[in-house]
Structures are given as structure tokens and as C-alpha cells.
Write a protein that holds these residues in place. Structure first.
Motif, mmCIF file in Angstrom:
data_model
loop_
_atom_site.group_PDB
_atom_site.id
_atom_site.type_symbol
_atom_site.label_atom_id
_atom_site.label_comp_id
_atom_site.label_asym_id
_atom_site.label_seq_id
_atom_site.Cartn_x
_atom_site.Cartn_y
_atom_site.Cartn_z
ATOM 1 N N PRO A 174 14.357 2.263 -0.529
ATOM 2 C CA PRO A 174 13.728 0.939 -0.517
ATOM 3 C C PRO A 174 14.407 0.046 0.520
ATOM 4 O O PRO A 174 15.641 0.001 0.595
ATOM 5 C CB PRO A 174 13.974 0.428 -1.944
ATOM 6 N N GLY A 175 13.603 -0.620 1.316
ATOM 7 C CA GLY A 175 14.138 -1.482 2.354
ATOM 8 C C GLY A 175 14.134 -0.869 3.738
ATOM 9 O O GLY A 175 14.241 -1.570 4.728
ATOM 10 N N THR A 176 14.001 0.443 3.802
ATOM 11 C CA THR A 176 14.027 1.106 5.108
ATOM 12 C C THR A 176 12.743 0.811 5.883
ATOM 13 O O THR A 176 11.659 0.779 5.310
ATOM 14 C CB THR A 176 14.146 2.634 4.924
ATOM 15 N N LEU A 177 12.894 0.624 7.191
ATOM 16 C CA LEU A 177 11.718 0.449 8.041
ATOM 17 C C LEU A 177 11.221 1.818 8.480
ATOM 18 O O LEU A 177 12.011 2.721 8.773
ATOM 19 C CB LEU A 177 12.074 -0.387 9.273
ATOM 20 N N ILE A 178 9.924 1.969 8.530
ATOM 21 C CA ILE A 178 9.344 3.268 8.868
ATOM 22 C C ILE A 178 8.081 3.056 9.695
ATOM 23 O O ILE A 178 7.344 2.092 9.477
ATOM 24 C CB ILE A 178 9.079 4.074 7.566
ATOM 25 N N ARG A 179 7.887 3.927 10.689
ATOM 26 C CA ARG A 179 6.721 3.774 11.561
ATOM 27 C C ARG A 179 5.978 5.100 11.611
ATOM 28 O O ARG A 179 6.609 6.158 11.725
ATOM 29 C CB ARG A 179 7.181 3.374 12.965
ATOM 30 N N SER A 180 4.684 5.058 11.497
ATOM 31 C CA SER A 180 3.931 6.312 11.592
ATOM 32 C C SER A 180 3.650 6.604 13.069
ATOM 33 O O SER A 180 3.260 5.718 13.822
ATOM 34 C CB SER A 180 2.646 6.224 10.768
ATOM 35 N N ILE A 181 3.931 7.819 13.486
ATOM 36 C CA ILE A 181 3.915 8.145 14.910
ATOM 37 C C ILE A 181 2.715 9.008 15.301
ATOM 38 O O ILE A 181 1.983 8.711 16.227
ATOM 39 C CB ILE A 181 5.216 8.885 15.300
ATOM 40 N N GLN A 228 7.772 -1.428 5.665
ATOM 41 C CA GLN A 228 9.052 -1.333 4.981
ATOM 42 C C GLN A 228 8.835 -0.657 3.631
ATOM 43 O O GLN A 228 7.891 -0.976 2.911
ATOM 44 C CB GLN A 228 9.618 -2.740 4.786
ATOM 45 N N ILE A 229 9.739 0.278 3.288
ATOM 46 C CA ILE A 229 9.608 0.991 2.021
ATOM 47 C C ILE A 229 9.859 0.031 0.867
ATOM 48 O O ILE A 229 10.832 -0.744 0.894
ATOM 49 C CB ILE A 229 10.643 2.141 1.929
ATOM 50 N N VAL A 230 8.980 0.054 -0.143
ATOM 51 C CA VAL A 230 9.181 -0.775 -1.325
ATOM 52 C C VAL A 230 9.741 0.072 -2.462
ATOM 53 O O VAL A 230 10.762 -0.260 -3.049
ATOM 54 C CB VAL A 230 7.863 -1.451 -1.760
ATOM 55 N N SER A 231 9.062 1.172 -2.768
ATOM 56 C CA SER A 231 9.601 2.043 -3.813
ATOM 57 C C SER A 231 9.069 3.454 -3.646
ATOM 58 O O SER A 231 8.065 3.691 -2.975
ATOM 59 C CB SER A 231 9.238 1.513 -5.199
ATOM 60 N N ASN A 260 0.852 -1.196 0.000
ATOM 61 C CA ASN A 260 0.000 0.000 0.000
ATOM 62 C C ASN A 260 0.876 1.230 0.000
ATOM 63 O O ASN A 260 2.086 1.133 0.000
ATOM 64 C CB ASN A 260 -0.901 0.132 1.245
ATOM 65 N N SER A 261 0.199 2.361 0.074
ATOM 66 C CA SER A 261 0.994 3.581 0.142
ATOM 67 C C SER A 261 1.198 3.951 1.604
ATOM 68 O O SER A 261 0.426 3.579 2.483
ATOM 69 C CB SER A 261 0.292 4.710 -0.606
ATOM 70 N N LEU A 262 2.248 4.719 1.832
ATOM 71 C CA LEU A 262 2.633 5.088 3.192
ATOM 72 C C LEU A 262 1.517 5.864 3.896
ATOM 73 O O LEU A 262 1.345 5.780 5.102
ATOM 74 C CB LEU A 262 3.917 5.931 3.131
ATOM 75 N N SER A 263 0.748 6.632 3.097
ATOM 76 C CA SER A 263 -0.291 7.458 3.716
ATOM 77 C C SER A 263 -1.414 6.607 4.307
ATOM 78 O O SER A 263 -2.173 7.083 5.146
ATOM 79 C CB SER A 263 -0.852 8.452 2.697
ATOM 80 N N ASP A 264 -1.528 5.339 3.846
ATOM 81 C CA ASP A 264 -2.596 4.485 4.380
ATOM 82 C C ASP A 264 -2.185 3.777 5.661
ATOM 83 O O ASP A 264 -2.997 3.097 6.283
ATOM 84 C CB ASP A 264 -2.988 3.420 3.340
ATOM 85 N N LEU A 265 -0.933 3.929 6.012
ATOM 86 C CA LEU A 265 -0.420 3.243 7.199
ATOM 87 C C LEU A 265 -1.147 3.766 8.439
ATOM 88 O O LEU A 265 -1.266 4.969 8.630
ATOM 89 C CB LEU A 265 1.078 3.533 7.312
ATOM 90 N N LEU A 308 5.495 3.773 -1.737
ATOM 91 C CA LEU A 308 4.862 2.456 -1.582
ATOM 92 C C LEU A 308 5.568 1.653 -0.500
ATOM 93 O O LEU A 308 6.797 1.674 -0.406
ATOM 94 C CB LEU A 308 4.893 1.695 -2.906
ATOM 95 N N VAL A 309 4.752 1.009 0.319
ATOM 96 C CA VAL A 309 5.318 0.266 1.440
ATOM 97 C C VAL A 309 4.712 -1.135 1.520
ATOM 98 O O VAL A 309 3.668 -1.413 0.937
ATOM 99 C CB VAL A 309 5.064 0.992 2.784
ATOM 100 N N ARG A 310 5.387 -1.982 2.252
ATOM 101 C CA ARG A 310 4.944 -3.359 2.462
ATOM 102 C C ARG A 310 4.755 -3.545 3.952
ATOM 103 O O ARG A 310 5.619 -3.151 4.737
ATOM 104 C CB ARG A 310 6.046 -4.280 1.930
ATOM 105 N N LYS A 311 3.613 -4.086 4.330
ATOM 106 C CA LYS A 311 3.397 -4.298 5.762
ATOM 107 C C LYS A 311 4.347 -5.369 6.265
ATOM 108 O O LYS A 311 4.677 -6.299 5.546
ATOM 109 C CB LYS A 311 1.953 -4.733 6.018
ATOM 110 N N LEU A 312 4.780 -5.230 7.494
ATOM 111 C CA LEU A 312 5.688 -6.219 8.060
ATOM 112 C C LEU A 312 4.887 -7.415 8.547
ATOM 113 O O LEU A 312 3.841 -7.252 9.178
ATOM 114 C CB LEU A 312 6.463 -5.626 9.232
#
Lengths: 466, 88
Positions: B41-48, B20-23, B8-13, B77-81
Motif C-alpha cells: 500500500p502506498g507504492t506508485l505503479i505504472r502500467s507499461i 498508487q496501491i491502496v490495498s 479501482n482495480s489495477l487491471s482497469d488502469l 486496489l489502486v487510487r488514481k493520482l
């Protein structure tokens, strides 16, 4: 022949390189950046042991409060009022003290000049012109600055300012501008020229121009003392027991008005001459830090207070001399100063000011700090009053020159909404590199100032309130 | 990609969750800014947290809080962990 074929080979090779670059553009550069970060991460893991978790927890608790839905905005307003309340209350007594010391010294200077047998005009230019203007600028400006700048630097150092940008971004987005504009506005509180320079933090050229053109709607430190003196005399003074907090509320109200004008003008620019959609925002919210008291004092006193005061003094000293000369050279019945003021009077009256006030604002172009001294000196040179060491005496000077509450409000409005000072205009020219934008940064606030005062005055007069 | 349905996209997190960032589907200056901050791509990210009016959103990435507008985040674009993966 040989040269031609080699140049064709070159262009072919270039074409192929372009093709490859386009095909792999993003994934390739992404890979490079990802690798660099991967390496950095590995190194970090080896050499750093982190206990950052606690910091993040602590930040979370504060952020939960300062960016919360319910408390975020009220806290910002409370902070604004609080800072001004401390500034006004704290500056009150040292201001009076400084004024009485400096004006007592003026009398000594006068005696000294008489003892030396100096001609009247020398005494006039140096003591009544230069010294008196300097005394006013120092006694009225120094105490509020010496309190406001450390408070502001404290906020800046603590890491709170980016949270303001975070909270306000969506409002700026609606005005099709950048949330970081709230940071450049914060810098404008200190000095609009510094505010204009700080607009470099905004990436989009369109949004940067908007921030530059509207920075002047934040009252700088040269204008606070004017605003504070006038509220203290006409508004806070009327309700004596809570005057400090009332004054702080009035000043905060003026600043909120300035912010509203900033947003409106930003939006208007975005749909007219600076058309465009809001671009992106990448804003880092740094960890909160305990401010280093020494650094705060050094930066606020040396870098800011003394810097701004020095600039004001450099401009105020010659201005004082010039004003005294203009007030004492007569063409027929009237001094040059009064002649100019009388010429400006009809226009001044139309917007609820008078000729002298308008002239003071025009002569104050080099620096806003000298608007009030010029005004008072012009009034004094025509009236019988000779001293203005306290606010009460200042009130008498102003009232005897026909000031009402409407004049006071108009002067405050006009101070908030008028042309930027010469330094700010020069900085705008340097930053934009364009005469057109510099002229607009002069024209927009001026038009708004004239219209606001005109409308208010006409409405109030029509309703018969003043 | 076998986890295609989880992109999904990061904004939907949702707030508080990590991914994790995909692209990056961004371009120009913004793309460079984002890369410079280490969002690759590959970086872990958390919405706070979100701003008082719901936008922008602050993300924790590499120990730093970075606020992005939803328009910009929607182009990342991100991938859920899945459970058990390392968290930010």
C-alpha cells in the motif's frame, strides 16, 4: 491444579492472540512490509544516484517490437528458425571434418591392434564397439552443441527469454498452466533433466507437475543431432540448393509440433488427473543487458557443452561395447541383437519403424545421444557396409535397410515423442518424490509416440503414398 | 476516504498511466510474492505494456517491470493520482 490453570491461561492467551492476528492479519503484515520498504526507499534515496531513465527508454523500444501484437510471435518463430539454421549450417563442415579424422584414426587403431596381435574380440569390443560409438557421438553431437549452446546462452543472458514467457502466457493460461512453463521448456532444449529441475520456478504444485510431465516434448540436445541427421539425409538432401534453410524449417516444425503436444497434454492433464484452474503469474521482465562474451562462452562451453558431452561419452562407451557383444554373440543363426530386433519387428512395422529402430530407442534409454550410433551399428553388423563417415554413406546404410521418407518422418516423430531418458526419469523422481508421477512421465509420451506414428503410418499406407 | 469514487482495480488502469496501491485483496502465496516485490500500500505503479493478446500486463514498479495476469491485477486496489503528484 496449578498446572491445569496455567495451561488454561496459556490456551486462552493463545486464543486471544489468534483472534487479534486474524482481525489484523493483512493490514498488520502489510504495514510491516510497507515500513521495511519505506526505510529501504529512504536509504536508497540517500546513497544512490540513478540514471535508470535511459535504460527504461531503451528497453521500451526493444519491448515494443518483441512483445508487439504483430511482430511478437513472428519474431519468436524467426528466432527459432534462425538459431537452428545457424546450428545446422555451422555444424555441417566441422561434423564432417571430425568424422573423417576420427574414423581415419580408427583405421590406425585397427592396425595397432593387429600389430599387437590382440584377439579379434578385443579389437571388436574396443575399436568397433567403444571407439566407433564414441567417434560417432563426438562428431555428430559436439559441433551442433558447440554452436547451439552459446547461441542459447546469449539469448538467456540478453534478457529475451522472460519475454517469451510474457508473450506465451495467455496460451498457457488457456491450457490451465503457467506461463513460466515456456521458460522450463527453453531449458529443456538443452537437457530435459535440467528442464525438469528448472520447473521449481513454478509456484503452484499442480502447474509444476504439469510442466515436469510435459518437459520431454521439447527435443533436448541429445535428440537434435538425430533430428538434424535424418532431415539432412531425407528431406533437406532432396532439395539440395536450399538444404540448410529447409532443414532448419523442418526442425522448427518438429519443435512447434512438440509445443502443440505440450499445450494439449497440459490442458488434458488439467481437466483430468491434475484438475484445477490456472493460478497466478508473477513474472519479472528484467532489463536487457549486453551479454558478457567471456561469461557466455565459459557458461556455454564448460557448463553446458562439455558437461552434456561428458555425460554422453560416459554412457556411450559402455553402450558401444555392449552393443558390439550383443551383435556378435550368436544364438543359432542370428546374433542376440538380431533376435531381439526380429522379435520387435512386427510392433516396429506397425508404427512405420522396424525392429532395429525400436530396439535402438529402447537401448537408448540411458541417453538419447546413443540411439543413432546403436541403430547404425546394428545395421552395419548385419549388412556388408563397414564405414559411415559421411551423410551420403549413412543414407546408403539406411536406404539399404528399407528406409523410406515415411520411416524417416516416423523416426523423427518417435524421437520427439517417446519416453524420457533415464537421467530425466531419475530427476523427475527426485523432483516429484513419487513413483506414480515418474511412471506417468514415462507413460504419457510413450503412448503419444506410438499413437502418432501408428496413425501417420496407417493413413499414409491407406492413401498409398509410401 | 474522501476519494472513494476514484478507487479501482489495477487491471482497469489504462496503459501508460500511473496510480498508487491502496490495498491488496489477494491471499496466500501470491500475496506474499506481491509484497516481496515491493508492491505494498502506498507504492506508485505504472502500467507499461500488454502481451500480444492483451494479457498479461507489465507494470513498472520501483524501477522493475513485473507482469501480472488480469485476474490477479483485478484483486489489487489502486487510487488514481491527482495532477501534480509524484510519478513513477
Amino acid at each position: 491444579m496449578c498446572a491445569m490453570s496455567s495451561s488454561r491461561n496459556l490456551s486462552e492467551a493463545y486464543g486471544q492472540a489468534e483472534y487479534v492476528r486474524k482481525a489484523y492479519r493483512n493490514s498488520f503484515s502489510d504495514q510491516i512490509v510497507a515500513d521495511i520498504y519505506g526505510n529501504a526507499e529512504q536509504i536508497t534515496k540517500h546513497v544512490l544516484s540513478s540514471k535508470g531513465r535511459h535504460r527504461i527508454g531503451f528497453d521500451q523500444i526493444i519491448d515494443n517490437l518483441v512483445t508487439s501484437k504483430w511482430f511478437g510471435y513472428p519474431l519468436m518463430i524467426l528466432l527459432l528458425v534462425g538459431v537452428f539454421w545457424i546450428t545446422i549450417e555451422g555444424a555441417n563442415i566441422p561434423s564432417g571434418l571430425l568424422a573423417s579424422v576420427l574414423f581415419a584414426f580408427q583405421d590406425q587403431l585397427t592396425l595397432g591392434f593387429q600389430w599387437l596381435g590382440a584377439p579379434d574380440w578385443v579389437h571388436g569390443v574396443l575399436v568397433l564397439g567403444v571407439y566407433r560409438t564414441l567417434a560417432w557421438v563426438v562428431s555428430v553431437m559436439l559441433p551442433p552443441m558447440a554452436i547451439f549452446f552459446p547461441l542459447f546462452t546469449l539469448l538467456e543472458d540478453s534478457g529475451y527469454l522472460p519475454r517469451i514467457a510474457f508473450n506465451l502466457d495467455h496460451i498457457f493460461k488457456k491450457a490451465k498452466a503457467c506461463g513460466k512453463q515456456s521458460l522450463t521448456m527453453c531449458m529443456g532444449f538443452g537437457c530435459n533433466a535440467a528442464g525438469v529441475t528448472s520447473c521449481r520456478i513454478i509456484d503452484s504444485p499442480r502447474e509444476r507437475l504439469i510442466a515436469i510431465l510435459t518437459n520431454n516434448f521439447v527435443p533436448c540436445n541429445g535428440r537434435f543431432p538425430t533430428l538434424i541427421a535424418i532431415t539432412s539425409i531425407f528431406i533437406g538432401g532432396a532439395i539440395a540448393s536450399y538444404s540448410g534453410i529447409i532443414n532448419a524449417l523442418v526442425i522448427s516444425g518438429m519443435i512447434l509440433l512438440g509445443i502443440a503436444v505440450t499445450l494439449t497434454v497440459s490442458w488434458l492433464l488439467s481437466i483430468t488427473i491434475l484438475k484445477g484452474e490456472p493460478s497466478s503469474l508473477v513474472l519479472e521482465l528484467p532489463s536487457y543487458r549486453r551479454p558478457k562474451i567471456g561469461a557466455v562462452i565459459y557458461r556455454s562451453v564448460i557448463d553446458r557443452t562439455l558437461f552434456v558431452l561428458r555425460r554422453a561419452i560416459i554412457i556411450a562407451a559402455p553402450a558401444g561395447a555392449v552393443i558390439w557383444i550383443l551383435a556378435n554373440i550368436y544364438i543359432g543363426e542370428l546374433s542376440i541383437l538380431s533376435t531381439v530386433a526380429h522379435t520387435l519387428n512386427p510392433l516396429g512395422k506397425l508404427i512405420g519403424l522396424d525392429g532395429f529402430i525400436l530396439m535402438a530407442f529402447i537401448l537408448g534409454l540411458p541417453a538419447n545421444e546413443i540411439v543413432m550410433p546403436i541403430l547404425i551399428m546394428s545395421y552395419l553388423s548385419t549388412g556388408s557396409l563397414q564405414d559411415f563417415a559421411s551423410l551420403e554413406e549413412l543414407r546408403n546404410v539406411l536406404v539399404s535397410n528399407g528406409w523410406t521418407w515415411l520411416t524417416a518422418v516416423n523416426v523423427m516423430l518417435f524421437s520427439l515423442l517417446h519416453w524420457p531418458c533415464a537421467t530425466t526419469l531419475l530427476t523427475t523422481y527426485k523432483e516429484t518424490g513419487s513413483k506414480k508421477w515418474t511412471f506417468l512421465s514415462f507413460l504419457i509420451p510413450t503412448l503419444i509416440g506410438f499413437s502418432a506414428c501408428f496413425i501417420l503410418t496407417q493413413v499414409v499406407r491407406m492413401l498409398g503414398l509410401a | 476516504m474522501k476519494n472513494a469514487e476514484r478507487i479501482n482495480s489495477l487491471s482497469d488502469l489504462s496503459l501508460g498511466s500511473a496510480c498508487q496501491i491502496v490495498s491488496l485483496e489477494l491471499s496466500g502465496l501470491l500475496r506474499r510474492r506481491i509484497l516481496d516485490l515491493g508492491i505494498v500500500p502506498g507504492t506508485l505503479i505504472r502500467s507499461i505494456r500488454r502481451g500480444p493478446s492483451g494479457d498479461p500486463t507489465a507494470y513498472l514498479v520501483r524501477g522493475t517491470l513485473i507482469a501480472l495476469r488480469s485476474e490477479d491485477a483485478s484483486q489489487i486496489l489502486v487510487r488514481k493520482l491527482s495532477n501534480g503528484e509524484e510519478c513513477v
